[in-house]
Each structure stands twice: as structure tokens, then as C-alpha cells.
Design an enzyme around this catalytic site. Structure first.
Site, PDB file in Angstrom:
ATOM      1  N   SER A 550       0.854  -1.189   0.000  1.00  0.00           N
ATOM      2  CA  SER A 550       0.000   0.000   0.000  1.00  0.00           C
ATOM      3  C   SER A 550       0.895   1.246   0.000  1.00  0.00           C
ATOM      4  O   SER A 550       1.701   1.409  -0.917  1.00  0.00           O
ATOM      5  CB  SER A 550      -0.940  -0.040   1.201  1.00  0.00           C
ATOM      6  OG  SER A 550      -1.945   0.927   1.103  1.00  0.00           O
ATOM      7  N   HIS A 666      -7.880  -5.158  -0.701  1.00  0.00           N
ATOM      8  CA  HIS A 666      -6.590  -4.540  -0.397  1.00  0.00           C
ATOM      9  C   HIS A 666      -5.654  -5.479   0.367  1.00  0.00           C
ATOM     10  O   HIS A 666      -4.449  -5.250   0.414  1.00  0.00           O
ATOM     11  CB  HIS A 666      -6.821  -3.251   0.400  1.00  0.00           C
ATOM     12  CG  HIS A 666      -5.640  -2.338   0.414  1.00  0.00           C
ATOM     13  ND1 HIS A 666      -4.927  -1.999  -0.722  1.00  0.00           N
ATOM     14  CD2 HIS A 666      -5.029  -1.691   1.435  1.00  0.00           C
ATOM     15  CE1 HIS A 666      -3.939  -1.190  -0.392  1.00  0.00           C
ATOM     16  NE2 HIS A 666      -3.975  -0.990   0.907  1.00  0.00           N
TER      17      HIS A 666
END
Length: 696
Positions: A550, A666
Site C-alpha cells: 500500500s 486490499h
């Protein structure tokens, strides 16, 4: 060089071809024919290279066995008389939502009652649902709002569920798949913010309009209460159910760090909570708690960034500004969080990234303060109230080599009781943990943790994994290695965690030091840790790998482009990499406060210096890199990783590898089998590239 097959080139032509400015825009089409063909090709190439050997199979087997252990702590949430747990294992890969009583939970093998079988639900409905949690209506705790994701992404379907009948409520509240918020006001009323149609979402892709929705009426009839602006991040509305202190709130997040909140009266009047936009606030019964992120001048008093302040809520609304300071930070000591029971606050205080707990209790003459628990030398001690009706709390203690222990206690007195002990997933007797400090380019001392064999030879030959994040005020604290042990330590590797600026390890100032035009400081810090590991002869550049996901993917993407000489390989997961288009992809616009706005020329001038996609150059000896992402990631768009890998391959970098999972959002893994594959693939990639002996 990896070339594109004719089938992909033809599909690209059918989908509009390429752009002179960015010839890989076709990879932004998530389900585009050309993009999917390219992904299939790349996945096959990567798995053929790193997921076929005995090393991969052995690590995957070991990791999966650890993840599926029945002796893992079943974490619970109390709702009424029951303690609820979500459990995944080999027999139930999508999971069981289940419950038990405290009496049963104390046992080594509690008797669990299944509330909802997610695997069975998916089979019955023909969808591979991923459980994303629930919220129950107090104080009866019969009805709950259950969130289900079709692919593991942030967008979920919300359905009303009956915890007595263990069935979805017929003609109950239902919201279709979207990035929604819904919360109970009472049995027949919800606050809801969702995709209401054209113009109802912000530029970040989140809800812009908050409404009140009454049972038995169509969603289209819900009453609008508050609207955020299109450029804001998100709108919100919620109800505080604390008995005797029930309150309604509406507000908006202007960006990731600034918000505007209003108390909503019974007549729907909005009274602003008049604190700085970047201050965090919460309420605890009669108290208003404020944590300013910047220094806050109130009358003659200056409250420092990172302090915790308390005042009576009603007094504050009446205009009084008399605060009690509950916590004052220093250069090394920061407040990492706080929790509440009925009558007390529990503060988590971090001193050089090692924390301790304090209990604060309001008294007539001030707040009483006493320590809670016994922290270890390098460990994480955390505690939180179990419910709002009692002073019961859960306490956990964990370290890199220390399995997590779960205790239960009551703040009115007595020693906490050991409820659960996490399994010893590996023999830790041969390893050691130490904390070190590197000196960054501007002279800042940057802490990092090192986990290694006790008999480590400081000869520069140890394969070393350096992990970091450095953003959004997120702190990386000691936590049990667990499945990371067979994936790295037990292969002979050294594991390092860097506490660089951009994180929250030393409070808001540590985070703010690496925002926007100062982003380079986070990268200089990480590079300094790498250089310190090399200087200490723990490793050398050819044996040192960097891993991040991320925002951490952006971090290691910059290690690739700015400091390639320091690393033997890079693992870049669910990353941001194209910082010119990040605000136009998925939830990217919500992070402008962190990185800056590339649509403004003066901000793009500094953003482009840390945009890996724009800084890759031909004929540079970059280390091997693995990009790992997920099609279903609706937070950080997978096209970042796709485009970066494709651009590198076009430049002739054959050691740019790519893998894209379909599910998991994610986290890039929807179940434990996918998580084990992910962990083993990363392990094999890094071990293959870092364990080779020096070339003579």
C-alpha cells in the site's frame, strides 16, 4: 524482455490502443480483455519461476498449517450475553460466524454455536462472499447489520440479520454493494450514507450524503440530513448509544486528517463541535476528549500537538474552554491510542516504540492515574473495554518472539485472568530481538527492530528482509512473527522493521515531518536503516531485500528507483506507483492530504520526484522486483502495479515480475489458502534473490 502476444496487442487496439503520454492506460481497464490476457501471462510466468519448487511448497505448507491451527486465539466481541467470533480454517475457508458464553470461552475447547456459515451462504447464493463484520443494536443485541463483500474489496452489501432466529430479516434493511455506511439509531431507523445515484459520491469514491432511513420505506424516501462537498473525502453520521448520554452526530471528512462534526439535535439542528479541523475527538459519557494534531492555542494556554485533553461535553457546548490535560507528549513519548470502560480510560503510551498502559479515572479533585499490566522489554501491551456497561477489559501482550497472551480483568480491582495463550508457532529459543537507531540524511535518529539468530555472524552475508510503511501516522510495533517465521527466519533470514517518519511512532510530528513536499524524508529514513544494516555487517546490498504494501508499496517503489544500489530485490505489494494519476484511481483522491495534488503544477513538481512510475529509467541496474496486487482492490487500484511492471518489462527489465490475485481486496487474500500462497511466493522470490553466495 517480455513481449506482448499478438492476442493482447489486438485486444489493446480494440479497446482504444495507447496514449502518447501513457501507453499503458489500457491496463487501467480492470476487466479489459487485453489487461486480463496480460495478467494471465504474467501470473503464469511468475508462478512458473517461483511457485513450482520444493522451497515454495514447503513454506506454503508450513504457513497454511500455522494459519489453520485450531489452537489460535479465537478473538471475540461481546454483544449482550454472548461473545462472537469469526473463524476460518481448512474446513471453512470463508469462515463461520459463531458465538459462545464467557463460561464456555474460558475453556480450552469452547462449545461454539454457529450463527452464520459464510461458505454455505455463498454456495446457496452462488456468490463467494467475504465476511466484513457486523454491528448490533444495543441493548437487546438481537438485530445486526451484516456486511458481505462479493470479492474482498471495500464495497459491501449490507443486510439486516436476526441473532435470535439466525436468519436474515424478511423485508429488513438491505443496501446493495457499495462503499456504504449504515448505523443504528433505533430498531426502526438507520443513519445511512451510500451510493444514492448520480452526484451522491465524492471524488474519492465515498458517500457524500447522509440520510435517515426508516423501516418500511424505500431508500429513495430516506431524509437527507447532511451533505459533504464533492471534493471532500466522505460524509458520516452516527449515534452514541451510551445509556443516559445518547447523542447523534453528522459531519464530513474534508480530507484524510481534517473533519467537521456537528451534534444533531432532536429537531435536526446542527451544533458544531468547535475544535481544530485536524484534532481528533471522542466522547465518553459526560466527557469530551480532544487530541490536537497541531499545537492549539486556547485563550492563554497552548496545548501541544499529540496531547490528550478532557472537558465536560455540556460545558464545552455552552462555550467553556477549561481542559484537563490527560497526556502530554515528549520527543520520545507519544500517545498511541486510548480506550474506555464504563468509569475509566485506558491510555496506551509509546516510549521509543515500546508501549505501556495507564488507567485514568475521573475524581472530584481531578483524574487518578495508575499503571496497568507489566510490559516486556520489547513488546506490545494493549487493552480495551469489553463493553460500555462494566469496567471489564481485555488485555493482550505480544512480542516478535512471544506468542500473544489474552487476559481479562476488571478495573475496579484484582489481577487480570489469563484467558487464552496463542500457540508457539516456531521454536524461538535460537532467536533474539534488538532495537537499533540509524541516522537519516538530516541527522534524525530513526529506530528499527531486528529479529535474528542469536549466533548471527556479522559478515555481511545474511539474507535480510527490511519491512516498512511510513505513512498515515501508522505505527509498526512489536507483534508475534507467527507464520513469518517459516517464511523467513527459519530459512536463515534476518527480519527488520523500520520505524520511519510518516508513521506515528513519535506522535503527529513524526507523521507530519514526511508529508507532501517532505515525503523524501521517509525514503531517506528507510535508506538510512538499510545503510546501517550494511555498515553493521548484518547484511550487504546483494543480500538485502525491501518489502512494503500500500503506502509501503510506494515506499519500496522509491527504493527501487532512488536507491537501487542498496537492495538485492524488492517486493512491492498493492502499491501506489503512478502518482500523477493516483487521484483518479479508486480511493486515491482521499490521500491528497498525505501526498499532494498532482493536478496543481506546483505540487506535481515535488510529487513527481517520488512517483516511481515516472522515475524508472532505461539502462539502470535495478534489482529484481515482484509486484503483487488484486483485481478486487478498490482502495489502491491494481493498475499501479500492472503499469509499473509493464513499463519495466518494455524497457527490457526481465526481472520485473508480477502477480495479481482476483479476490481479497486490499489484503490481496480472501482466505487462508490464498494468504499462504501469497506468503510463500514472496518468501521464495526473496530467498531466491538474496541467499546466493557473493560472486567472485
Amino acid at each position: 524482455m517480455t513481449s506482448l502476444p499478438n492476442s493482447i496487442r489486438l485486444a489493446m487496439a480494440a479497446e482504444g490502443g495507447t496514449s502518447a503520454a501513457d501507453q499503458f492506460l489500457w491496463l487501467e481497464e480492470l476487466q479489459g480483455k487485453a489487461a486480463q490476457a496480460w495478467i494471465k501471462q504474467e501470473n503464469q510466468r511468475t508462478t512458473a519461476r517461483f511457485a513450482q519448487g520444493e522451497g515454495f511448497r514447503q513454506v506454503e505448507k508450513q504457513v497454511l498449517a500455522i494459519l489453520n491451527k485450531e489452537s489460535q486465539i479465537p478473538w471475540v466481541t461481546k454483544r449482550g450475553e454472548y461473545y462472537y467470533n469469526f473463524w476460518q480454517d481448512q474446513a471453512n475457508p470463508r469462515g463461520l460466524w459463531r458465538r459462545t458464553t464467557l463460561q464456555e470461552y474460558r475453556k480450552d475447547q469452547p462449545n461454539w454455536e454457529t450463527v452464520l456459515d459464510i461458505d454455505a451462504l455463498g454456495k446457496a447464493e452462488g456468490k463467494d462472499w467475504v465476511f466484513h463484520g457486523s454491528q448490533s443494536l444495543a441493548p437487546e443485541y438481537r438485530y445486526c447489520l451484516l456486511e458481505l463483500s462479493p470479492d474482498g474489496g471495500d464495497a459491501t452489501e449490507i443486510r439486516e440479520f436476526d441473532l435470535v432466529t439466525k436468519q436474515f430479516v424478511k423485508d429488513g434493511f438491505v443496501l446493495p454493494v457499495a462503499k456504504s455506511q449504515a448505523s443504528w439509531i433505533d430498531k426502526d431507523t438507520l443513519f445511512v450514507a451510500t451510493d444514492f445515484g448520480a452526484g451522491s459520491m465524492t471524488q474519492s469514491g465515498y458517500a457524500r450524503i447522509a440520510k435517515r432511513w426508516r423501516r418500511g420505506t424505500p431508500l429513495s424516501a430516506a431524509q437527507t440530513l447532511y451533505e459533504a462537498q464533492p471534493q471532500d473525502m466522505v460524509v458520516y453520521a452516527y449515534h452514541d448509544h451510551t445509556p443516559g448520554f445518547e447523542r447523534n452526530y453528522v459531519g464530513r471528512s474534508l480530507d484524510f486528517y481534517r473533519r467537521e462534526t456537528y451534534l444533531l439535535t432532536a429537531q435536526d439542528q446542527k451544533i458544531k463541535i468547535d475544535i481544530p479541523a485536524d484534532a481528533e475527538f471522542s466522547t465518553h459519557r459526560e466527557w469530551l476528549l480532544v487530541k490536537p494534531s497541531s499545537d492549539w492555542q486556547v485563550g492563554e494556554t497552548l496545548y501541544p500537538s499529540g496531547a490528550l485533553l478532557a472537558t465536560h461535553f455540556d460545558d464545552f457546548l455552552a462555550g467553556k474552554r477549561e481542559f484537563t490535560v490527560l497526556f502530554t507528549p515528549t520527543a520520545q513519548v507519544a500517545l498511541s491510542g486510548y480506550s474506555a470502560t464504563r468509569d475509566h480510560l485506558i491510555l496506551s503510551i509509546m516510549d521509543n516504540v515500546v508501549n505501556r498502559l495507564e488507567v485514568l479515572t475521573p475524581q472530584e479533585n481531578g483524574w487518578q492515574r495508575k499503571p496497568l499490566g507489566k510490559p516486556g522489554a520489547i513488546s506490545t501491551l494493549s487493552a480495551g473495554g469489553i463493553d460500555e456497561e462494566t469496567n471489564d477489559y481485555f488485555l493482550t501482550l505480544s512480542g516478535f518472539l512471544q506468542p500473544t497472551s489474552l487476559y481479562m480483568g476488571n478495573l475496579d480491582g484484582g489481577e487480570p485472568e489469563l484467558l487464552k495463550q496463542g500457540p508457539q508457532d516456531f521454536d524461538a529459543s535460537g532467536y533474539q530481538v534488538s532495537q537499533h537507531f540509524a541516522t537519516s540524511k538530516d541527522g534524525t535518529r530513526v529506530p528499527y527492530f531486528q529479529i535474528s539468530a542469536k549466533d548471527i555472524k556479522l559478515d555481511g552475508s545474511n539474507p535480510t528482509l527490511l519491512y516498512g510503511y511510513g505513512g498515515f501516522e501508522v505505527s509498526l510495533t512489536p507483534g508475534y512473527m507467527g507464520a513469518k517465521a517459516p517464511a523467513w527466519l527459519e530459512r536463515g533470514g534476518v527480519y527488520v522493521v523500520a520505524n520511519i517518519r510518516g508513521g506515528g511512532e513519535y506522535g503527529p510530528a513524526w507523521h507530519q515531518a514526511a508529508l507532501k513536499q517532505n515525503r523524501h524524508r521517509a525514503y531517506e529514513d528507510f535508506a538510512a536503516v538499510a545503510e546501517d544494516l550494511i555498515a553493521r555487517k548484518v547484511t550487504s546490498s546483494q543480500h538485502l531485500g525491501a518489502r512494503g504494501g500500500s503506502n509501503g508499496g510506494l515506499l519500496v517503489g522509491n527504493m527501487l528507483t532512488l536507491y537501487p544500489q542498496l537492495f538485492g530485490c524488492i517486493v512491492c505489494e498493492v502499491p501506489l506507483l503512478d502518482m500523477q494519476r493516483y487521484t483518479q484511481l479508486s480511493a486515491g483522491a482521499s490521500w491528497i492530504a498525505e501526498y499532494g495534488d498532482p493536478s496543481k503544477a506546483e505540487e506535481w513538481a515535488y510529487i513527481k520526484t517520488f512517483s516511481p512510475y515516472h522515475n524508472i529509467k532505461a539502462d539502470v541496474p535495478y534489482p529484481p522486483v515482484l509486484f503483487y496486487t488484486a483485481t478486487s482492490d478498490d482502495r489502491v487500484n491494481p493498475s499501479h502495479a500492472r503499469k509499473m511492471a509493464a513499463r519495466m518489462q518494455q524497457m527490457g527489465y526481465q526481472q520485473a515480475y508480477f502477480y495479481e490475485n482476483t479476490e481479497g481486496g486490499h489484503s490481496a487474500a480472501a482466505d487462508k489458502q490464498q494468504a499462504a500462497f501469497h506468503g510463500a511466493l514472496v518468501s521464495e522470490f526473496m530467498w531466491t534473490n538474496l541467499s546466493a553466495k557473493p560472486k567472485v
